[in-house]
Design an enzyme around this catalytic site. Structure first.
Site, PDB file in Angstrom:
ATOM      1  N   ALA A   1       0.625  -1.652   0.035  1.00  0.00           N
ATOM      2  CA  ALA A   1       0.153  -0.240  -0.407  1.00  0.00           C
ATOM      3  C   ALA A   1       0.723   0.880   0.025  1.00  0.00           C
ATOM      4  O   ALA A   1       0.109   2.380  -0.276  1.00  0.00           O
ATOM      5  CB  ALA A   1      -1.360  -0.134   1.051  1.00  0.00           C
TER       6      ALA A   1
ATOM      7  N   ARG B   1      10.350   8.130  -3.251  1.00  0.00           N
ATOM      8  CA  ARG B   1      11.899   7.845  -3.589  1.00  0.00           C
ATOM      9  C   ARG B   1      11.656   6.729  -5.308  1.00  0.00           C
ATOM     10  O   ARG B   1      12.812   7.775  -5.625  1.00  0.00           O
ATOM     11  CB  ARG B   1      12.226   7.271  -2.707  1.00  0.00           C
ATOM     12  CG  ARG B   1      13.097   8.628  -1.493  1.00  0.00           C
ATOM     13  CD  ARG B   1      13.886   7.392  -0.523  1.00  0.00           C
ATOM     14  NE  ARG B   1      12.677   6.764   0.424  1.00  0.00           N
ATOM     15  CZ  ARG B   1      13.930   5.706   1.518  1.00  0.00           C
ATOM     16  NH1 ARG B   1      14.676   5.506   1.324  1.00  0.00           N
ATOM     17  NH2 ARG B   1      12.832   4.831   2.105  1.00  0.00           N
TER      18      ARG B   1
ATOM     19  N   LYS C   1       5.243   2.020  -6.479  1.00  0.00           N
ATOM     20  CA  LYS C   1       6.830   1.492  -6.774  1.00  0.00           C
ATOM     21  C   LYS C   1       6.659  -0.050  -6.840  1.00  0.00           C
ATOM     22  O   LYS C   1       7.489  -0.682  -7.214  1.00  0.00           O
ATOM     23  CB  LYS C   1       6.883   1.252  -4.991  1.00  0.00           C
ATOM     24  CG  LYS C   1       8.712   0.805  -4.808  1.00  0.00           C
ATOM     25  CD  LYS C   1       8.767   1.064  -3.699  1.00  0.00           C
ATOM     26  CE  LYS C   1       8.146   1.204  -2.105  1.00  0.00           C
ATOM     27  NZ  LYS C   1       9.409   1.471  -1.272  1.00  0.00           N
TER      28      LYS C   1
HETATM   29  C1  UD1 Z   1       9.633  -2.391   8.884  1.00  0.00           C
HETATM   30  C2  UD1 Z   1       9.228  -2.456  10.305  1.00  0.00           C
HETATM   31  C3  UD1 Z   1      10.721  -2.402  10.303  1.00  0.00           C
HETATM   32  C4  UD1 Z   1      11.762  -3.340   9.493  1.00  0.00           C
HETATM   33  C5  UD1 Z   1      11.264  -2.539   7.831  1.00  0.00           C
HETATM   34  C6  UD1 Z   1      11.876  -3.705   7.440  1.00  0.00           C
HETATM   35  C7  UD1 Z   1       7.033  -1.226  10.743  1.00  0.00           C
HETATM   36  C8  UD1 Z   1       6.783  -1.424  11.797  1.00  0.00           C
HETATM   37  N1  UD1 Z   1       8.608  -2.052  10.606  1.00  0.00           N
HETATM   38  O1  UD1 Z   1       9.254  -0.492   9.213  1.00  0.00           O
HETATM   39  O2  UD1 Z   1      10.847  -3.470  11.740  1.00  0.00           O
HETATM   40  O3  UD1 Z   1      12.496  -3.824   9.997  1.00  0.00           O
HETATM   41  O4  UD1 Z   1      10.171  -2.492   7.573  1.00  0.00           O
HETATM   42  O5  UD1 Z   1      11.983  -2.874   5.733  1.00  0.00           O
HETATM   43  O6  UD1 Z   1       6.690  -2.846  10.513  1.00  0.00           O
HETATM   44  N2  UD1 Z   1       3.025  -0.626   4.348  1.00  0.00           N
HETATM   45  C9  UD1 Z   1       1.828  -1.027   3.774  1.00  0.00           C
HETATM   46  N3  UD1 Z   1       0.635  -0.257   4.455  1.00  0.00           N
HETATM   47  C10 UD1 Z   1       1.008   0.850   5.168  1.00  0.00           C
HETATM   48  C11 UD1 Z   1       2.870   1.098   5.958  1.00  0.00           C
HETATM   49  C12 UD1 Z   1       3.848   0.375   5.045  1.00  0.00           C
HETATM   50  O7  UD1 Z   1       0.994  -1.838   2.805  1.00  0.00           O
HETATM   51  O8  UD1 Z   1       0.085   1.509   6.584  1.00  0.00           O
HETATM   52  C13 UD1 Z   1       3.363  -1.867   3.514  1.00  0.00           C
HETATM   53  C14 UD1 Z   1       4.533  -1.029   2.435  1.00  0.00           C
HETATM   54  O9  UD1 Z   1       4.143  -0.025   0.933  1.00  0.00           O
HETATM   55  C15 UD1 Z   1       6.541  -0.900   2.597  1.00  0.00           C
HETATM   56  C16 UD1 Z   1       5.245  -2.515   3.541  1.00  0.00           C
HETATM   57  O10 UD1 Z   1       4.589  -2.296   4.367  1.00  0.00           O
HETATM   58  O11 UD1 Z   1       6.414  -2.219   1.424  1.00  0.00           O
HETATM   59  C17 UD1 Z   1       6.710  -1.406   5.302  1.00  0.00           C
HETATM   60  O12 UD1 Z   1       6.426   0.053   4.952  1.00  0.00           O
HETATM   61  P1  UD1 Z   1       7.584   0.737   5.520  1.00  0.00           P
HETATM   62  O13 UD1 Z   1       6.701   1.975   6.142  1.00  0.00           O
HETATM   63  O14 UD1 Z   1       8.260   0.859   4.751  1.00  0.00           O
HETATM   64  O15 UD1 Z   1       7.695   0.175   7.075  1.00  0.00           O
HETATM   65  P2  UD1 Z   1       9.584   0.760   7.874  1.00  0.00           P
HETATM   66  O16 UD1 Z   1       9.325   1.842   8.664  1.00  0.00           O
HETATM   67  O17 UD1 Z   1      10.763   0.218   6.808  1.00  0.00           O
END
Ligand code: UD1
Ligand code: CA
Length: 454
Positions: free
Chosen positions: A10, A15, A22
């Site tokens: 989602a 970036r 993406k």
């Molecule tokens: C997350 C993890 C972190 C881990 C990292 C690895 C959590 C809270 N943290 O952090 O522990 O080290 O991934 O990369 O889970 N996404 C959704 N809906 C949302 C938010 C995110 O679908 O509401 C998806 C994003 O598209 C992405 C993935 O989940 O593919 C990770 O989301 P992101 O916000 O990048 O998490 P990080 O902060 O990197």
């Protein structure tokens, strides 16, 4: 056992600086999400669920060919825990769920099977030891046992020193998910519902949380920008190259090899540098492909040689044929064994019989050419009258002189000869010579002009 795969996709991917979401950025031959979905299928998932938000319509559209997907909308995006909460209504209450990410394309099935095995009817995390863990969630252990995950932004100095990070990938029992997900809160540095908080909740229930480490780092690498996309693309290409070389394929430089699809090959094939293979490419035995060739959906027979910079698209080349340099075979080109097609020759939707040759500067379109035909330099099939396409037939053993225009529909008979420079508009009978256009005249008593002196 019921095994669901849930893919989180989602996020926006700001970036990438792209119009595309993406997860639709392409790696190898397909979007990032396509890789994840293929892996999910290979695991024998009973359901594949994708959580989408940003660019949801585009993502769903791009995956239309995947007919068995369950789509879940997450609007707005309140964190990874919230994303999984949105999918709860479609998640079975029994079995387990593997949580993957649409932007982490290269996790291998074996690694994920190990993770599912480790989870059992509890929870297992895929983790990674990193020299620089900045930004990642850290795995907090007490006496070696996983207790919780702390996000980088919420971590204190001691926790930030931990080098074992959460990759995000986990396998969880569905009963546990249904029980614990509603308990998440967003009381943290980012004001998000963290999926990672599931770990502490499970531990509090007496569940032992297991961890599995990926065999290779790249299996858990995510893609956030075009630089990381290119890095992962090269890793993937080198991985494919490695597999092919171990199967016996000679690659002059595995660092300059691109396979965007599938390749099957016989023994003793050799591929020079900067070759791009797309779609389904099949090579027989002893095929040699010169530098800079591009092949898409191509079938190449035993012993063929493709000289440098040849472009083959939707074509078939019989055994021992020689093609290129700088040849272009378009869809429907079908060369029999021992054909020669040389530089700046374009062949489209045409058959060339065994041993036929078109060595220089020709266009052969919608033609049926028999065996051992010689097509002289600059010969063109005029297959298009501005409205319709027509067929040119050239019989076995015919000889077409250089710079001939064959105006289709037309037939040149077997063993017939066409004089150079002819515009052929009517059929040429078997064995006859056709010469069209002005025959050569000698102008007698002609003198060169002489320089006028001023
Ligand atoms: C997350 C993890 C972190 C881990 C990292 C690895 C959590 C809270 N943290 O952090 O522990 O080290 O991934 O990369 O889970 N996404 C959704 N809906 C949302 C938010 C995110 O679908 O509401 C998806 C994003 O598209 C992405 C993935 O989940 O593919 C990770 O989301 P992101 O916000 O990048 O998490 P990080 O902060 O990197
Ligand atoms: Ca991330």
């Amino acid at each position: 056992m019921q095994r669901s795969v849930l893919v989180l996709a989602a996020g926006k991917g700001t970036r990438m600086k792209s119009r595309l979401p993406k997860v639709l950025q392409v790696l190898g031959d397909k979007p990032l999400l396509g890789h994840v979905l293929d892996t999910a299928r290979s695991l024998g998932a009973s359901a594949r669920i994708v959580v989408v938000g940003h660019g949801a319509e585009l993502v769903e559209q791009a995956m239309q060919h995947e007919t068995d997907l369950l789509w879940v909308r997450q609007e707005p995006q309140l964190g990874t825990g919230h994303a999984v909460q949105c999918a709860l209504p479609v998640l079975p209450r029994t079995g387990s769920t593997l949580i993957l990410y649409g932007d982490v394309p290269l996790t291998q099935s074996d690694t994920l099977l190990a993770l599912l095995g480790a989870a059992g009817d509890g929870l297992a995390l895929m983790t990674l030891e990193m020299d620089d863990p900045t930004g990642y969630g850290r795995i907090v252990r007490v006496d070696g046992q996983v207790r919780r995950i702390v996000e980088h932004k919420d971590a204190n100095t001691a926790e930030r020193a931990l080098r074992e990070v959460n990759t995000g990938i986990m396998a969880v029992d569905n009963g546990l998910l249904h029980e614990l997900l509603p308990l998440l809160h967003n009381d943290n540095a980012q004001g998000e519902y963290y999926l990672t908080d599931l770990v502490a909740l499970a531990v509090a229930r007496g569940v032992t949380v297991h961890t599995v480490q990926a065999a290779q780092d790249w299996e858990v690498q995510g893609v956030n920008d075009k630089l990381q996309l290119a890095q992962l693309e090269r890793i993937w290409q080198k991985e494919q190259a490695r597999r092919l070389m171990l199967e016996g394929l000679t690659l002059r430089d595995p660092g300059r090899f691109d396979l965007r699809g599938s390749l099957t090959h016989g023994r003793d094939c050799e591929i020079d540098v900067d070759v791009v293979l797309e779609g389904q490419v099949v090579l027989g035995e002893g095929v040699r492909i010169g530098a800079g060739c591009v092949l898409r959906d191509a079938w190449i027979g035993d012993g063929c040689q493709l000289q440098p910079y040849t472009w083959v698209d939707g074509a078939r080349i019989g055994a021992q044929a020689q093609v290129g340099p700088f040849a272009r075979l378009r869809p429907g080109a079908d060369l029999a064994e021992n054909c020669h097609v040389g530089n700046f020759v374009e062949v489209k939707n045409s058959q060339l019989g065994p041993g036929s040759k078109a060595n220089h500067l020709s266009y052969i379109g919608d033609a049926i050419v028999g065996a051992r035909v010689n097509i002289g330099a600059g010969t063109i099939t005029c297959n298009y009258d501005g409205v319709n396409k027509h067929i040119t037939r050239i019989g076995e053993g015919a000889f077409i002189g250089s710079n001939t225009s064959l105006v289709a529909p037309v037939r040149v008979g077997e063993q017939a000869t066409v004089g150079a420079g002819s515009v052929i508009t009517r059929d040429v009978p078997d064995g006859q010579l056709a010469v069209a256009g002005a025959l050569q005249k000698i102008i007698e008593h002609w003198r060169r002009p002489s320089k006028i002196k001023s």
